[in-house]
Scaffold this motif. Structure first.
Motif, short mmCIF file in Angstrom:
data_model
loop_
_atom_site.label_atom_id
_atom_site.label_comp_id
_atom_site.label_asym_id
_atom_site.label_seq_id
_atom_site.Cartn_x
_atom_site.Cartn_y
_atom_site.Cartn_z
N ASN A 279 7.16 55.59 20.34
CA ASN A 279 6.48 55.84 19.07
C ASN A 279 7.43 56.09 17.90
N ASP A 280 8.73 55.86 18.09
CA ASP A 280 9.60 55.90 16.93
C ASP A 280 9.13 54.82 15.96
N ARG A 281 8.92 55.20 14.72
CA ARG A 281 8.30 54.29 13.74
C ARG A 281 9.12 53.04 13.47
N VAL A 282 10.40 53.06 13.87
CA VAL A 282 11.22 51.87 13.67
C VAL A 282 10.65 50.68 14.43
N HIS A 283 10.01 50.93 15.58
CA HIS A 283 9.50 49.84 16.39
C HIS A 283 8.34 49.11 15.70
N PHE A 284 7.55 49.83 14.95
CA PHE A 284 6.34 49.24 14.36
C PHE A 284 6.54 48.79 12.93
N PHE A 285 7.38 49.49 12.19
CA PHE A 285 7.47 49.24 10.75
C PHE A 285 8.88 48.94 10.25
N GLY A 286 9.91 49.02 11.12
CA GLY A 286 11.28 48.97 10.59
C GLY A 286 11.47 50.11 9.60
N ASP A 287 10.87 51.26 9.91
CA ASP A 287 10.74 52.36 8.95
C ASP A 287 11.99 53.23 8.98
N PHE B 57 23.67 56.31 1.86
CA PHE B 57 22.73 56.57 2.95
C PHE B 57 21.71 57.62 2.53
N TYR B 58 22.17 58.71 1.97
CA TYR B 58 21.25 59.78 1.58
C TYR B 58 20.40 59.35 0.38
N THR B 59 20.94 58.51 -0.48
CA THR B 59 20.14 57.98 -1.59
C THR B 59 19.03 57.08 -1.09
N SER B 60 19.34 56.17 -0.15
CA SER B 60 18.31 55.29 0.42
C SER B 60 17.22 56.10 1.10
N ALA B 61 17.62 57.12 1.88
CA ALA B 61 16.63 57.96 2.58
C ALA B 61 15.74 58.70 1.58
N GLN C 164 21.85 54.91 11.42
CA GLN C 164 20.56 54.76 10.76
C GLN C 164 19.72 55.99 10.98
N VAL C 165 18.76 56.17 10.11
CA VAL C 165 17.77 57.22 10.31
C VAL C 165 16.39 56.57 10.22
N THR C 166 15.54 56.86 11.19
CA THR C 166 14.17 56.39 11.14
C THR C 166 13.28 57.55 10.70
N ARG C 167 12.09 57.20 10.24
CA ARG C 167 11.23 58.25 9.70
C ARG C 167 10.87 59.30 10.74
N TYR D 102 11.35 43.09 -3.41
CA TYR D 102 11.96 43.52 -4.66
C TYR D 102 12.52 44.94 -4.59
N HIS D 103 13.02 45.32 -3.43
CA HIS D 103 13.71 46.61 -3.30
C HIS D 103 15.03 46.38 -2.57
N CYS D 104 15.78 45.36 -2.99
CA CYS D 104 17.03 45.03 -2.31
C CYS D 104 18.08 46.12 -2.46
N ASN D 105 17.88 47.04 -3.44
CA ASN D 105 18.85 48.11 -3.65
C ASN D 105 18.75 49.21 -2.60
N ILE D 106 17.69 49.19 -1.76
CA ILE D 106 17.54 50.17 -0.68
C ILE D 106 17.97 49.51 0.62
N LYS D 107 18.85 50.17 1.36
CA LYS D 107 19.38 49.58 2.59
C LYS D 107 18.42 49.90 3.74
N THR D 108 17.26 49.24 3.77
CA THR D 108 16.25 49.52 4.78
C THR D 108 16.52 48.75 6.05
N LEU D 109 15.76 49.08 7.10
CA LEU D 109 15.87 48.37 8.37
C LEU D 109 15.06 47.08 8.38
N ASN D 110 14.33 46.79 7.33
CA ASN D 110 13.50 45.59 7.27
C ASN D 110 14.38 44.39 6.91
N LEU D 111 15.07 43.87 7.89
CA LEU D 111 16.09 42.85 7.66
C LEU D 111 15.67 41.47 8.14
N LEU D 112 14.39 41.28 8.47
CA LEU D 112 13.98 40.01 9.04
C LEU D 112 14.29 38.81 8.14
N PRO D 113 14.06 38.88 6.82
CA PRO D 113 14.42 37.72 5.98
C PRO D 113 15.91 37.37 6.09
#
Length: 285
Positions: A22-30, A53-57, A92-95, A139-150
């Motif tokens: 149930n770590d949210r990274v599995h479902f949302f790349g959160d 890192f702390y800014t993105s979080a 990385q940190v997940t939610r 349109y949030h390329c300035n945040i280093k999120t885990l949503n890297l599929l593209p």
């Protein structure tokens, strides 16, 4: 230990580590992440990467489970446990962990992950080949999120076609690469896209700009077009694990190669900072 994994206080090999379903990274790349190089027991440009890192979080309302200084000490300690002299350092940190729901609980404790593994750095004297694609990412390329599929899909298409990296553009305006920043030299001036919501503010790019200032190379952080890139004197690709590569082709057509002296001076200055910081004497120590 050759490679090391860390999750929520547990340390082991990557093969040994388990993560709650149930770590949210599995479902949302959160989550959000950082990556750099570790050499001679030092995490390269640690403070810069921690700040981002702390800014993105914070922008994602994710709660990192420890203060910045404590995390820096943890990364340095974990790096000391691996055998290789030069390593890829990723964290990385997940939610956090909760039953799947788009609406997350307030103040959910974040879960920290770390991966450290041997890394061979590329030789900046060896040119790479590029292609280009319309930038259709969010349109949030300035945040280093885990949503890297593209970026994952783009990188795979590039590899299948024999390219090492892809230049993104929005319309005719160059933004960045699939997993790096792209800048150019033209008439002795260093051009790079400004730090806005269309690109990730690259730490390697930032330090390369500082290297240009030290060398007296003028810098303009302004948007430029694909035609400008194609006709540039040099095309430079940077990331946290490849500091200052240069391109010789774009879509099979020659690019760059017209100002090797300035390019080499910038590369040498960037590598000098790495060597001074880490105590390494080459990229292959």
């Amino acid at each position: 230990m050759e490679s090391l994994a860390y999750y929520d206080g547990k340390i082991g090999t990557p093969e040994e580590m388990t993560v709650p379903f149930n770590d949210r990274v599995h479902f949302f790349g959160d989550g959000c992440y950082e990556a750099t190089v570790g050499a001679n027991g030092k995490v390269y440009l640690l403070q810069d990467h921690l700040d981002r890192f702390y800014t993105s979080a914070r922008l994602l309302d994710i709660h990192i489970p420890m203060p910045k200084e404590e995390l820096g000490n943890l990364l340095t300690d974990l790096l000391s446990k691996v055998d290789s002299k030069i390593n890829f350092v990723y964290w990385q940190v997940t939610r956090g962990v909760e039953m799947r729901d788009h609406v997350y609980e307030d103040n959910l404790p974040g879960k920290l992950w770390v991966l450290i593994r041997p890394k061979k750095l590329n030789d900046p004297d060896v040119a790479i080949h590029l292609n280009d694609e319309e930038d259709t990412r969010f349109y949030h390329c300035n945040i280093k999120t885990l949503n890297l599929l593209p970026s994952v899909m783009t990188a795979k298409r590039a590899k299948r076609a024999g390219f090492q990296e892809t230049v993104f553009h929005r319309g005719d305006i160059v933004t960045e690469c699939a997993h790096a920043n792209v800048s150019v030299l033209k008439d002795g001036i260093f051009y790079s896209h400004p730090n806005d919501e269309y690109i990730l503010r690259g730490i390697a790019k930032t330090h390369m700009i500082q290297a240009c200032y030290r060398l007296g190379v003028p810098v303009l952080e302004k948007a430029f077009t694909m035609d400008f890139l194609k006709n540039a004197d040099e095309v430079i690709v940077t990331s946290s694990s490849n500091f200052c590569l240069h391109a010789s082709e774009l879509n099979g057509q020659p690019v760059g190669g017209k100002d090797p002296a300035t390019l080499k001076a910038i590369q040498n200055e960037v590598l000098k900072e790495f060597y001074d910081y880490t105590g390494c004497t080459s990229l292959w120590d």
